[in-house]
Design an enzyme around this catalytic site. Sequence first.
Site, PDB file in Angstrom:
ATOM      1  N   GLU A 130      45.003  39.431  30.628  1.00 41.20           N
ATOM      2  CA  GLU A 130      44.665  40.362  31.701  1.00 41.20           C
ATOM      3  C   GLU A 130      45.293  41.727  31.443  1.00 41.20           C
ATOM      4  O   GLU A 130      46.456  41.827  31.053  1.00 41.20           O
ATOM      5  CB  GLU A 130      45.180  39.791  33.022  1.00 41.20           C
ATOM      6  CG  GLU A 130      44.911  40.653  34.241  1.00 41.20           C
ATOM      7  CD  GLU A 130      45.520  40.045  35.510  1.00 41.20           C
ATOM      8  OE1 GLU A 130      45.113  40.469  36.607  1.00 41.20           O
ATOM      9  OE2 GLU A 130      46.381  39.143  35.398  1.00 41.20           O
ATOM     10  N   LYS A 187      37.877  41.726  38.950  1.00 45.68           N
ATOM     11  CA  LYS A 187      38.676  40.660  39.564  1.00 45.68           C
ATOM     12  C   LYS A 187      38.383  40.549  41.058  1.00 45.68           C
ATOM     13  O   LYS A 187      38.538  41.511  41.813  1.00 45.68           O
ATOM     14  CB  LYS A 187      40.159  40.939  39.325  1.00 45.68           C
ATOM     15  CG  LYS A 187      41.107  39.819  39.748  1.00 45.68           C
ATOM     16  CD  LYS A 187      42.539  40.185  39.359  1.00 45.68           C
ATOM     17  CE  LYS A 187      43.531  39.068  39.649  1.00 45.68           C
ATOM     18  NZ  LYS A 187      44.909  39.452  39.244  1.00 45.68           N
ATOM     19  N   CYS A 246      43.132  35.586  36.207  1.00 44.66           N
ATOM     20  CA  CYS A 246      44.457  35.237  36.740  1.00 44.66           C
ATOM     21  C   CYS A 246      44.415  34.532  38.100  1.00 44.66           C
ATOM     22  O   CYS A 246      44.133  33.344  38.184  1.00 44.66           O
ATOM     23  CB  CYS A 246      45.318  36.495  36.790  1.00 44.66           C
ATOM     24  SG  CYS A 246      47.112  36.162  36.833  1.00 44.66           S
TER      25      CYS A 246
END
Length: 265
Positions: free
Chosen positions: A41, A112, A146
């Site tokens: 990430e 994200k 994540c």
Amino acid sequence: MRVALGQLNMVWEDRDASLAHAEPMIRQAAEQKADVIVFPEMSFTGVSLHTDRVAEPYDTAPTVHKIQQLAVKYGIAIAFGWAAAPEQEGQLAANLFTFIDTEGKRLGEYTKIHPFTYGGEADHYAKGDHLVSIPFQGRKIGLLICYDLRFPELFQAASEQNDILFVIANWPSIRRDHWQTLLRARAMETQSYVVGVNCYGEHDGSYYSGDSMAVDAIGNRLGILSDREGILICDLEDRAWSLRQKFAIREDRREDLYFHLYRQK
């Protein structure tokens, strides 16, 4: 499909130094005949809340341009994370996961969906609102980032179109057991190949053990890399779709009921 997991010890908030550090890993992955190398990430800066230091203009991002050059140079696809600057004043930056093919073309990009509120990320990065599916080497790859790993509903939705799910992260070692357990759980729940790539090293006061790993569609760990920088090469076979037909868990899902139960809260 041969995938290289690039467990990078990036230089915090220094994309140029990190990119220079990553190039030998890209070359090594290409020499080992990997089809794609995946980095963590916000691969070359770390997940910094100082967006004024790390975020780049979307259309002219130096990181994207450099990765495009390296993909063409070494003949390998590269999947990586970076931060895009807001388009207008008052907006938030975006935490992106981009997939570049061997011709330097952006095959797809994911924003994200779940910024990490506990760590302050949601105050600096906007929430994405859609999933992506990347056709590659005859397979379909979903991209996630994540904290998304803690939300199984998202993985169920992502696996509707995809048999491989890439998850990139900056996941600290204090929660490494969660990381490893959730990667395997998401693979078993969705009957997908799951590839999790984490960073390694001391960054912004936290230690990251890496523990990058690939998991097959029944939860078997294909490989793991812990407590050091490096690349892990894993071959992902093409068995997820046939497994889903043979052991048809999805046919027993009651999504209409689940939606109704949510609405009752």
